[in-house]
Design a protein around this motif. Structure first.
Motif, PDB file in Angstrom:
ATOM      1  N   UNK A  47       0.760  -1.286   0.116  1.00 50.26           N
ATOM      2  CA  UNK A  47       0.011  -0.059  -0.019  1.00 50.26           C
ATOM      3  C   UNK A  47       0.909   1.137  -0.176  1.00 50.26           C
ATOM      4  N   UNK A  48       2.087   1.159   0.759  1.00 47.43           N
ATOM      5  CA  UNK A  48       2.918   2.327   0.850  1.00 47.43           C
ATOM      6  C   UNK A  48       3.450   2.515  -0.709  1.00 47.43           C
ATOM      7  N   UNK A  49       3.939   1.570  -1.390  1.00 45.42           N
ATOM      8  CA  UNK A  49       4.302   1.554  -2.616  1.00 45.42           C
ATOM      9  C   UNK A  49       3.373   2.141  -3.664  1.00 45.42           C
ATOM     10  N   UNK A  50       1.954   1.720  -3.562  1.00 51.33           N
ATOM     11  CA  UNK A  50       0.967   2.063  -4.164  1.00 51.33           C
ATOM     12  C   UNK A  50       0.586   3.714  -3.936  1.00 51.33           C
ATOM     13  N   UNK A  51       0.706   4.206  -2.724  1.00 53.67           N
ATOM     14  CA  UNK A  51       0.576   5.604  -2.480  1.00 53.67           C
ATOM     15  C   UNK A  51       1.667   6.626  -3.066  1.00 53.67           C
ATOM     16  N   UNK A  52       2.992   5.834  -2.856  1.00 50.12           N
ATOM     17  CA  UNK A  52       4.000   6.772  -3.472  1.00 50.12           C
ATOM     18  C   UNK A  52       4.075   6.808  -5.260  1.00 50.12           C
ATOM     19  N   UNK A  53       3.482   5.755  -5.770  1.00 43.70           N
ATOM     20  CA  UNK A  53       3.527   5.706  -7.275  1.00 43.70           C
ATOM     21  C   UNK A  53       2.213   6.804  -7.591  1.00 43.70           C
ATOM     22  N   UNK A  54       1.092   6.773  -6.809  1.00 41.04           N
ATOM     23  CA  UNK A  54      -0.134   7.727  -6.888  1.00 41.04           C
ATOM     24  C   UNK A  54       0.472   9.133  -6.676  1.00 41.04           C
ATOM     25  N   UNK A  55       1.194   9.550  -5.843  1.00 46.91           N
ATOM     26  CA  UNK A  55       1.777  10.643  -5.402  1.00 46.91           C
ATOM     27  C   UNK A  55       2.655  11.222  -6.489  1.00 46.91           C
ATOM     28  N   UNK A  56       3.517  10.224  -7.164  1.00 44.58           N
ATOM     29  CA  UNK A  56       4.401  10.778  -8.390  1.00 44.58           C
ATOM     30  C   UNK A  56       3.556  10.944  -9.606  1.00 44.58           C
ATOM     31  N   UNK A  57       2.552  10.148  -9.747  1.00 40.62           N
ATOM     32  CA  UNK A  57       1.499  10.292 -10.775  1.00 40.62           C
ATOM     33  C   UNK A  57       0.973  11.689 -10.660  1.00 40.62           C
ATOM     34  N   UNK A  58       0.577  11.977  -9.482  1.00 43.04           N
ATOM     35  CA  UNK A  58      -0.104  13.398  -9.046  1.00 43.04           C
ATOM     36  C   UNK A  58       0.740  14.491  -9.700  1.00 43.04           C
TER      37      UNK A  58
END
Length: 226
Positions: A47-58
């Motif tokens: 989930x932490x990796x998912x959140x990091x990817x999402x923030x980068x995409x943001x």
């Protein structure tokens, strides 16, 4: 009523969500990154990796809305520099996973100690954010994908507002579709707690995944197709 609240038409939003989900469930680097961290750190790591990817995409969505990514795409040398930086960062992550003693086992052992301080999860979020933000292909994807659903004739809703809304919607669908991948990695980790020999081997697999993603980033053509 709904049309007055949304910056895009409801039928456009429905079509966009359907297209986004179809893209999100297609296996790719983001999915592999989340899976690798789910294998190393369990559900919380995934989930932490998912959140990091999402923030980068943001970050890419914001750059696309501001037009900066398009400007970067016009400078091939700068684009290649960003791509190579992202690949080197992934290589570093892969080397750390391969060179350390049983990375997955260590992650399991450190979970209780690091959980209270959020250290492990914080590092994973940071790594996912940097990895995604340094992938110029993501920025170019948003430049190519989002404008297809923008109504440039809508005087009430500026193009920038529409892009930000659509980009945010894509981020939500992406996070939701990657969550089961994180859960799958976490389930496998719990199963492997009883197999210490497999924990080390799976840590090596996660390192190989990072290196594979780096090689893919190095050999791909980051410039838009003509």
């Amino acid at each position: 009523m709904l049309e007055t609240l949304l910056p895009v038409a409801p039928h456009t939003l429905a079509l966009f969500v359907a297209a986004s989900l179809a893209l999100n469930v297609t296996p790719g680097p983001d999915m592999m990154y989340v899976l690798a961290n789910g294998l190393r750190g369990g559900l919380r790591g995934g989930i932490a990796a998912d959140l990091g990817i999402t923030l980068g995409a943001a970050g890419h969505v914001l750059l696309a809305a501001l037009g900066l990514t398009a400007l970067l795409a016009a400078a091939p040398v700068a684009l290649d520099a960003v791509r190579i930086a992202g690949a080197l960062y992934l290589l570093w992550l892969g080397w750390k996973a391969l060179s350390g003693p049983s990375p997955l086992g260590k992650a399991m052992a450190d979970t209780a100690e690091a959980a209270g301080r959020g250290e492990r999860k914080g590092r994973v979020v940071r790594d996912g954010f940097v990895t995604c933000l340094l992938n110029p292909k993501v920025g170019l994807f948003f430049i190519a994908f989002l404008p297809q659903f923008v109504d440039r004739t809508d005087a009430a809703n500026p193009v920038t507002a529409q892009i930000l809304f659509l980009g945010g919607t894509f981020l939500v669908t992406s996070f939701v579709t990657l969550a089961p991948v994180a859960a799958a990695g976490g389930a496998m980790t719990r199963l492997l707690r009883r197999l210490p020999w497999a924990a080390g081997a799976l840590g090596k697999v996660s390192g190989a995944i990072f290196i594979g993603l780096a090689v893919r980033l190095l050999v791909m053509d980051s410039r838009p197709s003509q």
